[in-house]
Scaffold this active site. Structure first.
Site, PDB file in Angstrom:
ATOM      1  N   HIS A 123       0.846  -1.328  -0.157  1.00 27.18           N
ATOM      2  CA  HIS A 123      -0.004  -0.107   0.016  1.00 27.18           C
ATOM      3  C   HIS A 123       0.807   1.261   0.020  1.00 27.18           C
ATOM      4  O   HIS A 123       0.282   2.313  -0.415  1.00 27.18           O
ATOM      5  CB  HIS A 123      -1.093  -0.115   1.277  1.00 27.18           C
ATOM      6  CG  HIS A 123      -0.439   0.195   2.600  1.00 27.18           C
ATOM      7  ND1 HIS A 123      -0.187  -0.676   3.194  1.00 27.18           N
ATOM      8  CD2 HIS A 123      -0.016   1.326   3.055  1.00 27.18           C
ATOM      9  CE1 HIS A 123       0.445  -0.275   4.476  1.00 27.18           C
ATOM     10  NE2 HIS A 123       0.423   1.159   4.223  1.00 27.18           N
ATOM     11  N   ASP A 155       0.292  -7.646   1.418  1.00 26.53           N
ATOM     12  CA  ASP A 155       0.275  -6.264   1.715  1.00 26.53           C
ATOM     13  C   ASP A 155       1.948  -5.966   1.478  1.00 26.53           C
ATOM     14  O   ASP A 155       2.581  -5.109   2.315  1.00 26.53           O
ATOM     15  CB  ASP A 155      -0.148  -5.453   2.839  1.00 26.53           C
ATOM     16  CG  ASP A 155      -0.043  -4.025   2.723  1.00 26.53           C
ATOM     17  OD1 ASP A 155      -0.010  -3.503   1.539  1.00 26.53           O
ATOM     18  OD2 ASP A 155      -0.059  -3.550   3.976  1.00 26.53           O
ATOM     19  N   GLY A 234       3.268   6.527   8.395  1.00 31.68           N
ATOM     20  CA  GLY A 234       4.597   6.776   7.694  1.00 31.68           C
ATOM     21  C   GLY A 234       5.444   5.825   8.134  1.00 31.68           C
ATOM     22  O   GLY A 234       6.553   5.470   7.609  1.00 31.68           O
ATOM     23  N   SER A 236       4.764   2.736   8.008  1.00 29.73           N
ATOM     24  CA  SER A 236       4.280   1.383   7.212  1.00 29.73           C
ATOM     25  C   SER A 236       5.488   1.122   6.349  1.00 29.73           C
ATOM     26  O   SER A 236       6.138   1.837   5.468  1.00 29.73           O
ATOM     27  CB  SER A 236       3.259   1.716   6.173  1.00 29.73           C
ATOM     28  OG  SER A 236       2.002   1.795   6.928  1.00 29.73           O
ATOM     29  N   GLY A 293      -8.462 -26.265   1.716  1.00 30.07           N
ATOM     30  CA  GLY A 293      -9.738 -26.433   1.268  1.00 30.07           C
ATOM     31  C   GLY A 293     -10.691 -26.414   2.585  1.00 30.07           C
ATOM     32  O   GLY A 293     -11.746 -27.428   2.362  1.00 30.07           O
ATOM     33  N   VAL A 294     -10.496 -25.921   3.507  1.00 30.21           N
ATOM     34  CA  VAL A 294     -11.390 -26.067   4.844  1.00 30.21           C
ATOM     35  C   VAL A 294     -11.501 -24.720   5.243  1.00 30.21           C
ATOM     36  O   VAL A 294     -10.693 -23.723   5.105  1.00 30.21           O
ATOM     37  CB  VAL A 294     -10.646 -26.937   5.907  1.00 30.21           C
ATOM     38  CG1 VAL A 294     -10.432 -28.402   5.658  1.00 30.21           C
ATOM     39  CG2 VAL A 294      -9.318 -26.392   6.216  1.00 30.21           C
TER      40      VAL A 294
END
Length: 512
Positions: A123, A155, A234, A236, A293-294
Site C-alpha cells: 500500500h 501487503d 509513515g 508502514s 480447502g477447509v
C-alpha cells in the site's frame, strides 16, 4: 623473616589481580542491567539503521472523465439550467474541466540486499507512477519502476533502486523464534520524521485479520506480530527488528479505536511469511499459495479450548468447521469437527497461524497434518492445490465497502454495548467507500435498514441488501441510496440514519 616474591609468585599475583578486576567489571555490569540493555539497543540500531529508507510515492495528474450515464447527464443539464437559463445549453458530455490532481504519499522501507532490493508494504507503492527513496546517508535515488513486484494478499512489495551500487542492507530473521515479551525496535519515518526508532516488546503472536484492520478483504495475512513499539502513519513498510539486528517483521498497521495516533498496539507482518512471499515473487513474478480447502474456527469460540483442555489436555489448534468440495482436504478425508494440532510436526496455535503456515508452501507440496478426531490422534497427508487468487466479496463489501458479522453477546460486552443489544457489527470499512463517506466506521452496529426493517444477523443484512440490488437492476437504476441505522458505543456520537450510495457500474456487475 621476610618472604621473597618470586617471578612465579608475581605471575600468580597478577593473574589473581586480573581475575579480581574482571569479577569487579562483571559485578558492575550485573549491577547496571539498564546499561547492558541500552548497549544492545544501540548495537541493533547501528546494524540496521543504514538500510532503512524513507519512500515517497507519487501519482501523476490525469484528466477525469465525466460519467457517461444518462441519469448523470440529466443532473448536469439541470445544473446548467440554473446558471444559463433555458436557452442554448452546453452539452454536458463536452464539458469536462476537471483533473485528478497529482498526489503523493509517504512510507518507509528497508534494503534487503547489497544490490539495492527494497522491501516495503504494497500500500506504500500501489498505484504510484514514480517512487523516490531517501537513504540514511542523505542520498535520494529513484526506484526502477519496471522492477516493482507486489503481492496485495500479504501487503508486501519489493523493487530495485535505479542506481547500480553496493548498498547497506539488513537481513531477515526467524519470526517463529520470537517469544511474547521479547524486546523489539521499530524503525521508520512516522509523520515524515526520518529514521525514528521506537522500542517495545512482542505483545502477542498470531493476531488474525479480524483483529487487524488495514483496508479490504484481499489481505490474507492472519498471523501478525503485535507489539508495543510505537507505530504511526509513515511507519508502514519499515522494519521491526530484534536485538540481534535482524528483521523479524515489517510494520504494517495500528489499532487506533478511532483515535488519531498510536495507542501502543501495532502490528507487523512476520519475517518468515515475508521470506516465502519474496521467494515466490522472484521465482514466478507472483505469489503462488498452497491451499487445503477447509473453513476453520478458533477453539476460543464458545469456550471449546476449555473443553479440549479438560478432556485431552489440548488448548491450541484449528477446528475444521467445513470441508470444501473437490478440495485437497476432502480427498484426504478430513471431516468437520477435526481439530488440527500439528502441521509437519509444528504446533498449530490457531486458525490464522495455520493459514499462514499453509500459504507459505507452494501448490503441489505435500504436508502432514496431525488431527484429533473423537479423542484419537490421526495423521493425514495432503497434497496442496493452488489457493484461489480472488476472494469472493460479500454483497456488503462489493456495494457498500464494509464487512459485517453478527454481533455476539461477548463482542457486545467487549465493545461497550448494552447487555442484550443485537445487530450487525461492522468489522471493516474500506477507505473512500460509500459507507466510509457517510461516516460508517469499524465497530458500528447496524440495527435497521431501508424503511425500519430490523436486522440482527449478518445473513439477514446481506439478504436484504441483495434483494435491494436485484430490484435496482430490474428497474434499470444505476444509482440509489440505501438507508442504514447505525449505533456507536461512543456516547458522544448519537445513533443515526445514514444513506450510503450504491452504484451499479455495468450490466455484468452481478451480486455474488
Amino acid at each position: 623473616m621476610i618472604k621473597r616474591i618470586t617471578t612465579t609468585n608475581k605471575t600468580i599475583a597478577l593473574l589473581v589481580f586480573s581475575m579480581l578486576m574482571l569479577s569487579s567489571a562483571f559485578a558492575m555490569a550485573a549491577e547496571n542491567p539498564a546499561e547492558l540493555l541500552s548497549q544492545s539497543f544501540r548495537e541493533a540500531i547501528h546494524k540496521v539503521k543504514p538500510a532503512v529508507v524513507s519512500i515517497s510515492s507519487e501519482k501523476d495528474a490525469k484528466p477525469s472523465q465525466l460519467p457517461q450515464d444518462d441519469s448523470r447527464m440529466d443532473e448536469m443539464q439541470e445544473l446548467f439550467k440554473r446558471f444559463f437559463g433555458e436557452g442554448n445549453l452546453p452539452n454536458p458530455r463536452n464539458f469536462d474541466p476537471r483533473m485528478n490532481p497529482r498526489r503523493d504519499w509517504q512510507g518507509s522501507g528497508v534494503i534487503i540486499s547489497p544490490e539495492g532490493d527494497v522491501l516495503t508494504n504494497n500500500h506504500v507503492v500501489d498505484g504510484a507512477d514514480s517512487i523516490t527513496v531517501t537513504l540514511d546517508d542523505g542520498r535520494t535515488i529513484d526506484a526502477d519502476m519496471s522492477s516493482v513486484l507486489s503481492d496485495p494478499g500479504s501487503d508486501l512489495a519489493v523493487f530495485k533502486l535505479k542506481d547500480k551500487d553496493e548498498y547497506p542492507y539488513a537481513e531477515l530473521g526467524d519470526s517463529d523464534a520470537l517469544l511474547v515479551g521479547d524486546w523489539v525496535l521499530a524503525i521508520g519515518s512516522p509523520f515524515g520524521l526520518d529514521q525514528t526508532v521506537t522500542q517495545g516488546i512482542v505483545s502477542a503472536k498470531g493476531r488474525t485479520s479480524s483483529d487487524v484492520h488495514i483496508g479490504g478483504d484481499a489481505f490474507f495475512v492472519k498471523n501478525y506480530i503485535q507489539t508495543t513499539a510505537a507505530i504511526n502513519p509513515g511507519n508502514s513498510g519499515g522494519p521491526l527488528i530484534n536485538l540481534e539486528g535482524e528483521i523479524i517483521g515489517l510494520n504494517n498497521a495500528i489499532q487506533t479505536a478511532g483515535v488519531p495516533g498510536n495507542l501502543g498496539i501495532g502490528f507487523a507482518i512476520p519475517s518468515n511469511l515475508i521470506n516465502s512471499v519474496i521467494k515466490s515473487l522472484n521465482e514466478f513474478g507472483e505469489v503462488k499459495r498452497g491451499y487445503v480447502g477447509v473453513k476453520l474456527d478458533s477453539l476460543e469460540n464458545n469456550n471449546l479450548n476449555k473443553w479440549y483442555k479438560q478432556e485431552y489436555g489440548i488448548d491450541k489448534g484449528a477446528l475444521v468447521s467445513e470441508v470444501l468440495p473437490d478440495s485437497p482436504a476432502e480427498k484426504a478425508d478430513l471431516k468437520e469437527g477435526d481439530l488440527i494440532i500439528e502441521l509437519n510436526g509444528k504446533t498449530v496455535i490457531n486458525p490464522g497461524q495455520m493459514i499462514n503456515m499453509v500459504t507459505a508452501f507452494p501448490p503441489g507440496e505435500e504436508i502432514e497434518l496431525t488431527i484429533m478426531r473423537k479423542g484419537k490422534q490421526i495423521n493425514k497427508t495432503i497434497v496442496l492445490s493452488q489457493r484461489p487468487t480472488e476472494i469472493a466479496l460479500s454483497v456488503s463489501q462489493k456495494y457498500l465497502g464494509i464487512a459485517v458479522e453478527t454481533l455476539t453477546p461477548e463482542l457486545a460486552k467487549k465493545l461497550g454495548y448494552e447487555e442484550g443489544f443485537e445487530g450487525v457489527l461492522v468489522t471493516n470499512v474500506d477507505q473512500g467507500s460509500s459507507a466510509f463517506n457517510v461516516n460508517i466506521r469499524r465497530y458500528d452496529v447496524i440495527t435497521e435498514v431501508k424503511n425500519g426493517e430490523k436486522v440482527t444477523t449478518a445473513a439477514e443484512f446481506e439478504k436484504l441488501l441483495t434483494e435491494f440490488v436485484e430490484k435496482m437492476r430490474e428497474n434499470g437504476d444505476s444509482d440509489r441510496v440505501y438507508l442504514v441505522h447505525i449505533n456507536r458505543a461512543d456516547p458522544s456520537y448519537p445513533n443515526r440514519w445514514v444513506a450510503p450510495k450504491i452504484t451499479l457500474k455495468k450490466e455484468t456487475d452481478k451480486p455474488e
